[in-house]
Design a protein around this motif. Structure first.
Motif: not given
Length: 189
Positions: A105, A112, A115
């Motif tokens: 991230a 990423q 998430r």
């Protein structure tokens, strides 16, 4: 038939792929059930349970129907889990299926893809159906029997991509959506 909404699987944000000549994508795997195994090579549960189970799925189901994808998603000890270390790990543990490295991230420790899938940690196993929808996600250990039954259930579902009602071809038969007129009946008029 189940009438529950299943969200589309988010695209994988991967910096590098291992064990594959070309990067797999959700689109390229459409029509197959996808078993996504998120792991870290320094995670004891991943090494003792998650990855061995993913390997059993990879060897136990037909590859033209089930795709196993590994996702190395590092949210701790990032400085020691390099691409070179992962390559050696995959070789030593004889992991043959494609493995992507989750993109870090811009801010914070959670990569990423991790998430986007709202994963709680590693190992996390996610099942994606033939239409590219997330059908199950489990953090921690999953029973082989339960996982096999879930994969079998998804394999038994239709694998065609649903079309918008306006684009749907007319064909005879009734579904929960309604009953269509047979094309031959139209031509006979």
């Amino acid at each position: 038939m189940e009438n529950t909404y299943h969200p589309p699987a988010p695209a994988w944000q991967v910096d590098r792929w291992f064990n594959t000549p070309s990067p797999p994508s959700l689109e390229s795997l459409r029509g197959k059930v996808i078993v996504l195994e998120a792991f870290q090579m320094l995670c004891p549960g991943c090494v003792s349970h998650g990855l061995p189970q993913a390997l059993r799925v990879h060897t136990g189901f037909p590859r033209d129907q089930v795709a196993v994808i590994g996702l190395h998603t590092v949210f701790e000890h990032r400085e020691v889990m390099t691409h070179e270390a992962l390559q050696a790990f995959l070789h030593e543990y004889r992991i043959p299926f494609p493995v992507g490295v989750d993109r870090p991230a811009p801010r914070g420790p959670i990569p990423q893809t991790m998430r986007a899938y709202a994963m709680q940690g590693t190992p996390t196993l996610t099942l994606i159906d033939r239409l590219g929808r997330v059908r199950m996600q489990h953090f921690g250990q999953v029973s082989d029997l339960v996982l096999g039954a879930q994969i079998g259930g998804l394999l038994g579902e239709p694998g065609t991509i649903p079309m918008d009602d306006a684009e749907a071809p007319a064909s005879a038969g009734c579904t929960d959506e309604g009953c269509a007129i047979d094309d031959n009946a139209r031509k006979a008029e």
